[in-house]
Design a protein around this motif. Structure first.
Motif, short mmCIF file in Angstrom:
data_model
loop_
_atom_site.label_atom_id
_atom_site.label_comp_id
_atom_site.label_asym_id
_atom_site.label_seq_id
_atom_site.Cartn_x
_atom_site.Cartn_y
_atom_site.Cartn_z
N GLN A 138 24.41 42.39 24.99
CA GLN A 138 24.54 42.87 26.36
C GLN A 138 25.32 41.94 27.28
O GLN A 138 25.64 42.32 28.39
CB GLN A 138 23.15 43.11 26.95
CG GLN A 138 22.51 44.33 26.33
CD GLN A 138 21.09 44.50 26.76
OE1 GLN A 138 20.62 43.80 27.63
NE2 GLN A 138 20.41 45.46 26.17
N LEU A 189 28.17 43.58 28.78
CA LEU A 189 28.04 44.81 29.57
C LEU A 189 28.04 44.44 31.04
O LEU A 189 27.52 43.40 31.42
CB LEU A 189 26.75 45.53 29.22
CG LEU A 189 26.70 46.15 27.83
CD1 LEU A 189 25.36 46.82 27.61
CD2 LEU A 189 27.82 47.17 27.65
N PRO A 190 28.64 45.30 31.85
CA PRO A 190 28.64 45.02 33.28
C PRO A 190 27.22 44.96 33.83
O PRO A 190 26.44 45.86 33.57
CB PRO A 190 29.38 46.21 33.89
CG PRO A 190 30.05 46.87 32.76
CD PRO A 190 29.29 46.55 31.52
N ARG A 191 26.90 43.90 34.50
CA ARG A 191 25.58 43.77 35.11
C ARG A 191 25.74 43.13 36.47
O ARG A 191 26.55 42.23 36.64
CB ARG A 191 24.68 42.90 34.25
CG ARG A 191 24.41 43.47 32.87
CD ARG A 191 23.64 42.49 32.03
NE ARG A 191 22.36 42.19 32.64
CZ ARG A 191 21.54 41.26 32.17
NH1 ARG A 191 21.88 40.54 31.15
NH2 ARG A 191 20.39 41.05 32.77
N PRO A 192 24.96 43.59 37.43
CA PRO A 192 25.07 42.98 38.75
C PRO A 192 24.56 41.55 38.72
O PRO A 192 23.63 41.24 37.98
CB PRO A 192 24.18 43.85 39.62
CG PRO A 192 23.21 44.49 38.67
CD PRO A 192 23.92 44.61 37.35
N ILE A 208 25.84 44.65 48.06
CA ILE A 208 26.64 45.41 47.10
C ILE A 208 26.57 44.73 45.74
O ILE A 208 26.68 43.51 45.64
CB ILE A 208 28.10 45.56 47.58
CG1 ILE A 208 28.95 46.33 46.55
CG2 ILE A 208 28.72 44.24 47.90
CD1 ILE A 208 30.34 46.66 47.05
N SER A 209 26.36 45.53 44.70
CA SER A 209 26.31 44.95 43.36
C SER A 209 27.73 44.80 42.85
O SER A 209 28.64 45.51 43.28
CB SER A 209 25.51 45.85 42.43
OG SER A 209 26.29 46.94 41.98
N LEU A 223 28.79 45.69 39.98
CA LEU A 223 29.13 46.96 39.35
C LEU A 223 29.73 47.91 40.37
O LEU A 223 30.75 48.56 40.13
CB LEU A 223 27.89 47.65 38.78
CG LEU A 223 27.47 47.41 37.34
CD1 LEU A 223 26.44 46.29 37.30
CD2 LEU A 223 26.87 48.68 36.77
N SER A 224 29.06 48.02 41.51
CA SER A 224 29.52 48.95 42.55
C SER A 224 30.84 48.48 43.14
O SER A 224 31.70 49.28 43.48
CB SER A 224 28.47 49.06 43.67
OG SER A 224 27.28 49.61 43.17
N ARG A 271 33.18 46.81 41.52
CA ARG A 271 34.24 47.15 40.56
C ARG A 271 34.56 48.64 40.59
O ARG A 271 35.72 49.04 40.59
CB ARG A 271 33.85 46.72 39.15
CG ARG A 271 34.94 47.01 38.12
CD ARG A 271 34.70 46.32 36.80
NE ARG A 271 33.58 46.86 36.07
CZ ARG A 271 33.65 47.90 35.23
NH1 ARG A 271 34.80 48.50 35.01
NH2 ARG A 271 32.58 48.32 34.61
N TYR A 305 33.08 40.90 31.90
CA TYR A 305 33.70 42.22 31.72
C TYR A 305 35.06 42.07 31.02
O TYR A 305 35.35 42.78 30.05
CB TYR A 305 33.87 42.90 33.08
CG TYR A 305 34.70 44.16 33.00
CD1 TYR A 305 34.16 45.33 32.47
CD2 TYR A 305 36.02 44.19 33.44
CE1 TYR A 305 34.91 46.49 32.37
CE2 TYR A 305 36.77 45.35 33.35
CZ TYR A 305 36.22 46.49 32.82
OH TYR A 305 36.97 47.64 32.71
N GLN A 324 33.73 45.75 27.16
CA GLN A 324 33.85 46.90 28.06
C GLN A 324 35.27 47.08 28.60
O GLN A 324 35.74 48.22 28.76
CB GLN A 324 32.83 46.79 29.20
CG GLN A 324 32.49 48.13 29.83
CD GLN A 324 32.00 49.15 28.81
OE1 GLN A 324 31.18 48.84 27.96
NE2 GLN A 324 32.52 50.39 28.88
#
Lengths: 263, 263
Positions: free
Chosen positions: B31, B34-37, B49-50, B52-53, B55, B80, B85
């Protein structure tokens, strides 16, 4: 000596083991709402493409004209919609929209207009899609129409906040929706019930647009608003067809929507 | 009795413990890309804002005119870019582009053209950005220029595949890049070295465009190509400024790039 400390060692190991499993579970709980590809043991991945990549492709308009969410992504999309990320992604968009609106030096003449789409932009149909596979099932106008007529769609909270802030800035709001004229009354009632109290125009799709794409219909209606003297300073919608075409306004904002595609 | 089985039990528990930790590590390894905040214990989240959001906002053109990656997202963007991903997202785009090109009923007259941007579309500058905070550091024309002059940028593998498939379909390719005319020779050499062997035109930014935006420069150069009889059937770039403006071609494809923004 070893026999003497064994019980203590055993307790230590048990505690450590439980902690390790606990930590592993916590990680799982924390991540269940994060976008993750449906790969691995469930064996239900989209061939050659992860659900994360599929959603990014949809949101960036690289993947277009799709009819349903890939079956293997139902769980992924469901978790996304019901979890934190959809809300966070929505907030990032509406926050950016607000910053933009606030930065403008607006003329105080009631002609600054912001266009809102309705479904999945102002109102949420998630209570319907929860029971229809989050977009995996093909669109069914009968059941969806019945849901709309209930008039119980909740507001998308971040959009409602943006709406209220825009009004505070003196910006006027118009709704342009793909819903038909026959749904005007229930749509008005639904909007008002959840907090959208005022607008300069609520445009529903007239039968004269039958067979036309949303891009054509919405462009044409935006043009009419501009001809009536409005300056479209912003436009927000969950579909690219809300935002493309002509008379697109000064800036567009794409709300997330991995559940369906309208051209 | 308990004393007799204790050693065996101890071994069992140790094995179980090691397995649990191992499983936990495996999950982490799987993991980490994987994109994670960047939220939680590290305390380094972007306010409100995370990552992820952020990006998603960047990729959908909701967040524009940004100068650097938010400092708190350096780790996120780095994972990332270096992880699976970015490659998967790139592949989803180029695969869609190929499906589209293949679906066209192309006239066999050598006039069907596909536009490729270069940096972060055809060639990767990741070896540079690895040492410059993945976009967290402000753009430095001196160090970046020196990197370009090395001529060692690798191909983006999915883009190279698309390039080759398009050639097989009989589509011609032109590159339009923000790199300057002074970098023509090294750019040609770099492109050829990594597998981009042929093109009908390699357009570099002439000094006459100095101070003009990429949207203006690239639109103008696409117009010239159309005036020379080419039909732009597709256009691919990592920046929205590669894809917006005029003479945009029949369809555009946005490659992922969370590291920088060019207007």
């Amino acid at each position: 000596m070893i026999m003497k400390i064994l019980p203590a060692l055993l307790v230590f190991l048990l505690v450590t083991l439980v902690s390790a499993i606990q930590a592993s579970d916590d990680a799982l709980t924390h991540q269940i709402h994060l976008p993750r590809p449906q790969t691995g043991s469930r064996g239900s991945h989209v061939p050659g493409i992860s659900c994360l990549s599929w959603r990014l492709g949809v949101e960036t308009h690289n993947i277009i004209d799709w009819e349903t969410v890939p079956a293997a992504c139902e769980g992924y999309v469901g978790h996304y919609m019901l979890g934190h990320q959809y809300r966070k992604d929505s907030k990032a968009v509406t926050y950016e929209a607000y910053l933009y609106a606030k930065s403008l030096n607006l003329t105080k003449d009631d002609k600054n207009l912001w266009i809102f789409d309705i479904d999945e932009t102002s109102l949420s149909n998630l209570p319907y899609y929860v029971h229809h596979g989050f977009g995996v099932e093909a669109y069914d106008s009968t059941t969806f129409g019945a849901w709309v007529l209930e008039g119980t769609a909740p507001a998308l909270p971040e959009s409602l906040k943006l709406y209220k802030k825009l009004l505070t800035l003196g910006v006027k709001v118009a709704f342009i929706t793909g819903r038909g004229e026959s749904q005007r009354s229930v749509t008005e009632t639904n909007l008002k019930k959840v907090g959208y109290h005022t607008w300069v125009k609520l445009v529903l799709k007239d039968s004269s647009y039958s067979g036309k794409t949303a891009v054509v219909y919405k462009s044409s209606e935006r043009k009419k608003l501009e001809e009536n003297g409005y300056r479209i300073i912003g436009n927000i919608g969950d579909q690219w067809s809300d935002l493309l075409g002509t008379n697109v306004g000064n800036r567009s904002f794409k709300m997330p929507d991995p559940m369906y595609y309208i051209s």
